[in-house]
Design a protein around this motif. Structure first.
Motif, PDB file in Angstrom:
ATOM      1  N   ILE A 162      18.023 -36.143 -13.212  1.00 38.05           N
ATOM      2  CA  ILE A 162      18.064 -37.362 -14.030  1.00 38.05           C
ATOM      3  C   ILE A 162      16.643 -37.910 -14.107  1.00 38.05           C
ATOM      4  CG2 ILE A 162      19.192 -39.572 -14.464  1.00 38.05           C
ATOM      5  CD1 ILE A 162      21.377 -38.850 -12.542  1.00 38.05           C
ATOM      6  N   GLY A 163      16.119 -37.972 -15.319  1.00 42.00           N
ATOM      7  CA  GLY A 163      14.722 -38.389 -15.541  1.00 42.00           C
ATOM      8  C   GLY A 163      13.961 -37.225 -16.154  1.00 42.00           C
ATOM      9  N   VAL A 168       7.551 -35.815 -12.811  1.00 36.89           N
ATOM     10  CA  VAL A 168       8.650 -35.498 -11.893  1.00 36.89           C
ATOM     11  C   VAL A 168       9.765 -34.700 -12.585  1.00 36.89           C
ATOM     12  CG1 VAL A 168      10.273 -36.349 -10.174  1.00 36.89           C
ATOM     13  CG2 VAL A 168       8.211 -37.664 -10.612  1.00 36.89           C
ATOM     14  N   SER A 188      17.910 -41.488 -20.262  1.00 38.72           N
ATOM     15  CA  SER A 188      18.510 -42.793 -20.576  1.00 38.72           C
ATOM     16  C   SER A 188      19.483 -42.736 -21.762  1.00 38.72           C
ATOM     17  CB  SER A 188      17.420 -43.826 -20.847  1.00 38.72           C
ATOM     18  OG  SER A 188      16.513 -43.324 -21.784  1.00 38.72           O
ATOM     19  N   ALA A 206      15.425 -39.236 -10.501  1.00 41.52           N
ATOM     20  CA  ALA A 206      14.035 -39.721 -10.634  1.00 41.52           C
ATOM     21  C   ALA A 206      13.976 -40.679 -11.812  1.00 41.52           C
ATOM     22  CB  ALA A 206      13.085 -38.544 -10.842  1.00 41.52           C
ATOM     23  N   VAL A 207      14.520 -41.874 -11.595  1.00 41.88           N
ATOM     24  CA  VAL A 207      14.711 -42.852 -12.663  1.00 41.88           C
ATOM     25  C   VAL A 207      13.829 -44.086 -12.461  1.00 41.88           C
ATOM     26  CG1 VAL A 207      16.437 -44.449 -13.599  1.00 41.88           C
ATOM     27  CG2 VAL A 207      17.052 -42.074 -13.222  1.00 41.88           C
ATOM     28  N   GLY A 208      13.672 -44.513 -11.209  1.00 40.32           N
ATOM     29  CA  GLY A 208      12.868 -45.695 -10.922  1.00 40.32           C
ATOM     30  C   GLY A 208      13.656 -46.991 -10.995  1.00 40.32           C
ATOM     31  N   ARG A 209      14.936 -46.923 -10.573  1.00 36.17           N
ATOM     32  CA  ARG A 209      15.771 -48.142 -10.511  1.00 36.17           C
ATOM     33  C   ARG A 209      16.483 -48.185  -9.174  1.00 36.17           C
ATOM     34  NH1 ARG A 209      18.821 -49.464 -16.066  1.00 36.17           N
ATOM     35  NH2 ARG A 209      17.070 -49.160 -17.470  1.00 36.17           N
ATOM     36  N   PHE A 212      20.358 -46.840  -8.302  1.00 38.11           N
ATOM     37  CA  PHE A 212      20.916 -46.555  -9.622  1.00 38.11           C
ATOM     38  C   PHE A 212      22.147 -45.646  -9.525  1.00 38.11           C
ATOM     39  CE2 PHE A 212      20.828 -43.608 -13.280  1.00 38.11           C
ATOM     40  CZ  PHE A 212      20.969 -44.505 -14.316  1.00 38.11           C
ATOM     41  N   GLY A 228      13.236 -41.760  -6.120  1.00 36.66           N
ATOM     42  CA  GLY A 228      12.853 -43.149  -6.389  1.00 36.66           C
ATOM     43  C   GLY A 228      12.136 -43.842  -5.238  1.00 36.66           C
ATOM     44  N   ILE A 229      11.165 -44.660  -5.623  1.00 42.00           N
ATOM     45  CA  ILE A 229      10.525 -45.569  -4.661  1.00 42.00           C
ATOM     46  C   ILE A 229      10.564 -46.938  -5.326  1.00 42.00           C
ATOM     47  CG2 ILE A 229       8.428 -46.159  -3.382  1.00 42.00           C
ATOM     48  CD1 ILE A 229       7.513 -43.310  -3.589  1.00 42.00           C
ATOM     49  N   ASN A 230      11.444 -47.786  -4.865  1.00 38.57           N
ATOM     50  CA  ASN A 230      11.606 -49.107  -5.489  1.00 38.57           C
ATOM     51  C   ASN A 230      11.668 -50.170  -4.411  1.00 38.57           C
ATOM     52  OD1 ASN A 230      12.498 -47.722  -8.099  1.00 38.57           O
ATOM     53  ND2 ASN A 230      14.175 -47.120  -6.754  1.00 38.57           N
ATOM     54  N   GLY A 262       8.741 -38.790  -0.434  1.00 38.25           N
ATOM     55  CA  GLY A 262       7.398 -39.394  -0.371  1.00 38.25           C
ATOM     56  C   GLY A 262       6.435 -38.641   0.555  1.00 38.25           C
TER      57      GLY A 262
HETATM   58  P1  NAD Z   1       9.247 -42.658 -15.378  1.00 39.66           P
HETATM   59  O1  NAD Z   1       9.453 -44.114 -15.596  1.00 39.66           O
HETATM   60  O2  NAD Z   1       8.081 -41.977 -15.987  1.00 39.66           O
HETATM   61  O3  NAD Z   1      10.542 -41.879 -15.844  1.00 39.66           O
HETATM   62  C1  NAD Z   1      11.821 -42.351 -15.567  1.00 39.66           C
HETATM   63  C2  NAD Z   1      12.833 -41.486 -16.253  1.00 39.66           C
HETATM   64  O4  NAD Z   1      14.100 -42.039 -15.984  1.00 39.66           O
HETATM   65  C3  NAD Z   1      12.685 -41.412 -17.757  1.00 39.66           C
HETATM   66  O5  NAD Z   1      12.590 -40.069 -18.145  1.00 39.66           O
HETATM   67  C4  NAD Z   1      13.950 -42.036 -18.320  1.00 39.66           C
HETATM   68  O6  NAD Z   1      14.523 -41.258 -19.360  1.00 39.66           O
HETATM   69  C5  NAD Z   1      14.892 -42.005 -17.126  1.00 39.66           C
HETATM   70  N1  NAD Z   1      15.743 -43.189 -17.154  1.00 39.66           N
HETATM   71  C6  NAD Z   1      15.371 -44.483 -17.209  1.00 39.66           C
HETATM   72  N2  NAD Z   1      16.455 -45.279 -17.268  1.00 39.66           N
HETATM   73  C7  NAD Z   1      17.517 -44.463 -17.228  1.00 39.66           C
HETATM   74  C8  NAD Z   1      18.913 -44.690 -17.298  1.00 39.66           C
HETATM   75  N3  NAD Z   1      19.426 -45.920 -17.383  1.00 39.66           N
HETATM   76  N4  NAD Z   1      19.719 -43.612 -17.265  1.00 39.66           N
HETATM   77  C9  NAD Z   1      19.217 -42.357 -17.178  1.00 39.66           C
HETATM   78  N5  NAD Z   1      17.917 -42.100 -17.134  1.00 39.66           N
HETATM   79  C10 NAD Z   1      17.072 -43.138 -17.165  1.00 39.66           C
HETATM   80  O7  NAD Z   1       9.274 -42.481 -13.783  1.00 39.66           O
HETATM   81  P2  NAD Z   1       8.744 -41.293 -12.839  1.00 39.66           P
HETATM   82  O8  NAD Z   1       7.284 -41.331 -12.755  1.00 39.66           O
HETATM   83  O9  NAD Z   1       9.423 -40.026 -13.175  1.00 39.66           O
HETATM   84  O10 NAD Z   1       9.302 -41.828 -11.445  1.00 39.66           O
HETATM   85  C11 NAD Z   1      10.660 -42.020 -11.196  1.00 39.66           C
HETATM   86  C12 NAD Z   1      10.837 -42.653  -9.835  1.00 39.66           C
HETATM   87  O11 NAD Z   1      10.297 -41.793  -8.847  1.00 39.66           O
HETATM   88  C13 NAD Z   1      10.094 -43.987  -9.635  1.00 39.66           C
HETATM   89  O12 NAD Z   1      10.842 -44.782  -8.753  1.00 39.66           O
HETATM   90  C14 NAD Z   1       8.808 -43.582  -8.968  1.00 39.66           C
HETATM   91  O13 NAD Z   1       8.256 -44.624  -8.182  1.00 39.66           O
HETATM   92  C15 NAD Z   1       9.297 -42.472  -8.095  1.00 39.66           C
HETATM   93  N6  NAD Z   1       8.286 -41.481  -7.729  1.00 39.66           N
HETATM   94  C16 NAD Z   1       8.264 -41.119  -6.435  1.00 39.66           C
HETATM   95  C17 NAD Z   1       7.363 -40.170  -6.006  1.00 39.66           C
HETATM   96  C18 NAD Z   1       7.383 -39.795  -4.570  1.00 39.66           C
HETATM   97  O14 NAD Z   1       6.400 -39.277  -4.063  1.00 39.66           O
HETATM   98  N7  NAD Z   1       8.492 -40.026  -3.867  1.00 39.66           N
HETATM   99  C19 NAD Z   1       6.478 -39.583  -6.894  1.00 39.66           C
HETATM  100  C20 NAD Z   1       6.534 -39.949  -8.240  1.00 39.66           C
HETATM  101  C21 NAD Z   1       7.460 -40.898  -8.644  1.00 39.66           C
END
Ligand code: NAD
Length: 281
Positions: A162-163, A168, A188, A206-209, A212, A228-230, A262
């Motif tokens: 997811i994402g 990622v 999304s 990997a959504v960032g919520r 979720f 996710g890291i939120n 992480g």
């Molecule tokens: P991003 O914002 O670039 O992408 C998020 C993705 O989530 C998008 O592709 C979007 O389509 C999808 N999305 C958003 N809302 C949605 C919904 N309601 N339903 C389904 N899909 C949905 O984010 P990113 O850079 O890919 O990062 C995602 C998460 O991972 C964040 O929390 C970020 O902090 C975390 N992250 C963690 C690490 C780590 O080392 N642990 C590394 C990178 C990112």
């Protein structure tokens, strides 16, 4: 059961550290990682500090270049050029996001592909998708190592990511595909997302919520990777994209937040820096 990203990261870094000692003997110096931070975003400052700490822990030479928020794109690109040209710098990383007035793509493209320890440069991305030599992006690389370390079978399994971000979701899906999983990329606009997710043997979120994905997203026995890291809006605590309390009892394996993806992301950054150094000889 938890996938212990912290323990695997420690082992991965110990392995890098042993190789760094060999590098010093064989090549006369340790790999050198340069990290640029533009501005004062608190989360970015924390990430940059941790990267510097890890680099020192494995025996790298580590330089952090802090530039003010007002830095122009030209100034940042000039700093990157300087590091590209410096033969004693092996890895160059610009902490993202950069301030809005700077074009992130231009920054990513400016870092020499051979020093692109994040694996974001277009030629490294192309290398991943075309199965040619490349620097692999750290987060999905670390996740693959965690899956392998826990003997998770991928061939013929159903994976849902997811994402679909460049850093990622997309590379993660490609790496799972290359190991012969059948991969669905959800996003999304995906209809009936919990239903789609609940088909997965391996679910990557990997959504960032915060929290979720709850238990309705997870097939009992699935392997769940929480990227996710939120910050929890109420407690301010670090939480993932997965509701750990709901999902952990039904998942066969799950990555906790913190302590999962992480630490492995940072360990892979150290591995990539070593690989960029070794590729020079
Ligand atoms: P991003 O914002 O670039 O992408 C998020 C993705 O989530 C998008 O592709 C979007 O389509 C999808 N999305 C958003 N809302 C949605 C919904 N309601 N339903 C389904 N899909 C949905 O984010 P990113 O850079 O890919 O990062 C995602 C998460 O991972 C964040 O929390 C970020 O902090 C975390 N992250 C963690 C690490 C780590 O080392 N642990 C590394 C990178 C990112």
């Amino acid at each position: 059961m938890n996938i212990d990203g912290k323990a695997l990261a420690k082992a991965t870094k110990e392995n890098v550290a042993a190789k760094v000692r060999e590098c010093v003997e064989k090549y006369g110096r340790a790999p050198h990682l340069a990290v640029i931070l533009v501005g004062e975003d608190p989360a970015s400052q924390t990430y940059v500090r941790s990267k510097g700490k890890d680099a020192e822990q494995v025996g790298f030479r580590s330089t952090t270049i802090r530039m003010p928020e007002s830095t122009s794109e030209e100034e940042l690109l000039a700093e990157i050029s300087r590091l590209n040209a410096d033969t004693e710098v092996d890895g160059v990383l610009v902490q993202l996001p950069v301030p809005r007035h700077i074009d992130e793509n231009r920054v990513i493209e400016a870092i020499s592909a051979e020093k692109d320890v994040d694996g974001f440069h277009p030629s490294n991305v192309a290398g991943l998708w075309q199965k040619r030599p490349h620097v692999a992006p750290c987060t999905p690389k670390g996740i693959m190592k965690m899956l392998d370390d826990n003997n998770v079978e991928l061939e013929g399994k159903k994976a849902v990511v997811i994402g679909r971000s460049n850093i990622v979701g997309l590379p993660m899906a490609k790496m799972l595909l290359d190991r012969n999983a059948t991969v669905t990329i959800a996003h999304s606009r995906t209809k009936n997302l919990p239903e789609v997710a609940a088909q997965a043997d391996i679910l990557v979120v990997a959504v960032g919520r915060p929290r979720f994905a709850g238990k309705d997203f997870v097939k009992p026995g699935a392997v769940v990777i929480d990227v996710g890291i939120n910050r929890d809006p109420e407690t301010g605590k670090l939480v993932g994209d997965v509701d750990y309390d709901e999902v952990a009892p039904i998942a066969s394996l799950i990555t906790p937040v913190p302590g999962g993806v992480g630490p492995m992301t940072r360990a892979c950054l150290m591995e990539n820096t070593l690989e960029c150094f070794l590729a020079k000889f």
